[in-house]
Design a protein around this motif. Structure first.
Motif, PDB file in Angstrom:
ATOM      1  N   TYR A 281       0.853  -1.185   0.000  1.00  0.00           N
ATOM      2  CA  TYR A 281       0.000   0.000   0.000  1.00  0.00           C
ATOM      3  C   TYR A 281       0.891   1.239   0.000  1.00  0.00           C
ATOM      4  O   TYR A 281       2.001   1.219   0.538  1.00  0.00           O
ATOM      5  CB  TYR A 281      -0.900   0.028   1.233  1.00  0.00           C
ATOM      6  CG  TYR A 281      -1.940  -1.063   1.276  1.00  0.00           C
ATOM      7  CD1 TYR A 281      -2.978  -1.113   0.355  1.00  0.00           C
ATOM      8  CD2 TYR A 281      -1.894  -2.047   2.267  1.00  0.00           C
ATOM      9  CE1 TYR A 281      -3.933  -2.116   0.407  1.00  0.00           C
ATOM     10  CE2 TYR A 281      -2.844  -3.051   2.328  1.00  0.00           C
ATOM     11  CZ  TYR A 281      -3.863  -3.082   1.390  1.00  0.00           C
ATOM     12  OH  TYR A 281      -4.805  -4.073   1.442  1.00  0.00           O
TER      13      TYR A 281
ATOM     14  N   ASN B 282      -1.713   1.587   5.522  1.00  0.00           N
ATOM     15  CA  ASN B 282      -3.038   0.982   5.369  1.00  0.00           C
ATOM     16  C   ASN B 282      -2.962  -0.521   5.594  1.00  0.00           C
ATOM     17  O   ASN B 282      -1.947  -1.161   5.278  1.00  0.00           O
ATOM     18  CB  ASN B 282      -3.591   1.254   3.960  1.00  0.00           C
ATOM     19  CG  ASN B 282      -3.763   2.727   3.691  1.00  0.00           C
ATOM     20  OD1 ASN B 282      -4.475   3.401   4.412  1.00  0.00           O
ATOM     21  ND2 ASN B 282      -3.107   3.229   2.658  1.00  0.00           N
TER      22      ASN B 282
ATOM     23  N   THR C  84      -5.798  -4.198   5.693  1.00  0.00           N
ATOM     24  CA  THR C  84      -7.154  -4.692   5.471  1.00  0.00           C
ATOM     25  C   THR C  84      -7.321  -6.065   6.105  1.00  0.00           C
ATOM     26  O   THR C  84      -6.356  -6.822   6.253  1.00  0.00           O
ATOM     27  CB  THR C  84      -7.473  -4.815   3.966  1.00  0.00           C
ATOM     28  OG1 THR C  84      -6.545  -5.716   3.344  1.00  0.00           O
ATOM     29  CG2 THR C  84      -7.413  -3.467   3.277  1.00  0.00           C
TER      30      THR C  84
ATOM     31  N   ARG D 162     -10.365  -9.279   5.901  1.00  0.00           N
ATOM     32  CA  ARG D 162     -11.594  -9.707   5.230  1.00  0.00           C
ATOM     33  C   ARG D 162     -11.935 -11.140   5.625  1.00  0.00           C
ATOM     34  O   ARG D 162     -11.058 -11.926   5.975  1.00  0.00           O
ATOM     35  CB  ARG D 162     -11.428  -9.658   3.700  1.00  0.00           C
ATOM     36  CG  ARG D 162     -11.060  -8.290   3.137  1.00  0.00           C
ATOM     37  CD  ARG D 162     -12.279  -7.412   2.978  1.00  0.00           C
ATOM     38  NE  ARG D 162     -11.963  -6.221   2.205  1.00  0.00           N
ATOM     39  CZ  ARG D 162     -11.462  -5.112   2.716  1.00  0.00           C
ATOM     40  NH1 ARG D 162     -11.207  -5.060   4.019  1.00  0.00           N
ATOM     41  NH2 ARG D 162     -11.193  -4.054   1.964  1.00  0.00           N
TER      42      ARG D 162
END
Length: 242
Positions: free
Chosen positions: A35, A39, A41, A43
């Motif tokens: 990134y 950042n 993530t 999921r």
């Protein structure tokens, strides 16, 4: 490196057990991803957890990695995140070294949407030059000036210090908008250059007392504020026509 990733993955397993001890432990896949900024993530796909940690945090100390695991798992499960987790993670990401590294990444890899400084009604170059002479004695170095690609209403202006770039909302490039309103928004962004962001105790201060004091020196400060307040609904309506 495999041992390092396994150790970090164990932190996510620990965090999931902390938040939901009765839940069967899902398979957790962890990787580092390039990134541009800081950042990350997390999921759920097919009952398995996929975590991407920003490459900039690959060498982050293990206590901070553990804190990040609790933060991401907590957000995913919508649980209250322990205060200590945020604190130990913040110590790392808010350090001067990481902030400078993130800014360097944005400069080298980031992309700005640049349209033009000359709108259908107003010329940002001319407005900047006039304001610079009148309020700053010509001392503000000229950044890249551009109208936004789309009409917006929440953010009418933005100064990006990393790319030395100022964007003004396309919503203001209209005959229905008084020139002093456009000047006021440009003036506000110029003040961000004149009064750079201050970092203290891990916090950012964009609108310092000095900034707010100088902002009121604009000749049509009250009129511009009033116009924006009264016309925000119209700007919102027009922005949806993009």
């Amino acid at each position: 490196m495999t041992n390092h990733i396994d150790q970090i993955r164990a932190f996510y397993e620990e965090a999931f057990r902390y938040y939901d001890p009765k839940r069967k432990m899902p398979a957790i896949h962890l990787s580092f991803y390039p990134y541009i900024g800081i950042n990350h993530t997390i999921r759920i796909r097919g009952g398995e957890i996929f975590v991407r940690v920003g490459e900039i945090c690959r060498e982050m100390p293990l206590p901070s990695q553990r804190g990040l695991a609790y933060i991401l798992a907590g957000k995913l499960l919508r649980k209250k995140i322990p205060k200590g987790a945020r604190e130990v993670y913040s110590v790392f990401i808010k350090s001067d070294v990481i902030r400078e590294k993130a800014a360097a990444n944005k400069r080298s890899l980031g992309r700005k949407v640049v349209t033009t400084s000359k709108g259908h009604v107003y010329d940002l170059d001319e407005i900047f030059a006039a304001l610079n002479r009148e309020y700053f004695r010509g001392q503000i170095p000229k950044p890249a000036l551009t109208w936004s690609a789309k009409k917006t209403y929440r953010i009418l202006g933005h100064h990006d210090a990393t790319h030395d770039h100022v964007t003004i909302s396309k919503s203001l490039d209209s005959t229905t908008v008084p020139k002093y309103v456009v000047e006021y928004v440009v003036f506000h962004e110029m003040l961000h250059i004149y009064h750079p962001t201050i970092h203290e105790g891990g916090r950012r201060y964009n609108h310092t007392p000095a900034f707010k004091r100088d902002e009121q020196k604009f000749a049509y400060f009250e009129e511009a504020e009033r116009w924006i307040e009264r016309n925000v609904r119209r700007l919102k309506k027009e922005s949806k026509k993009n």
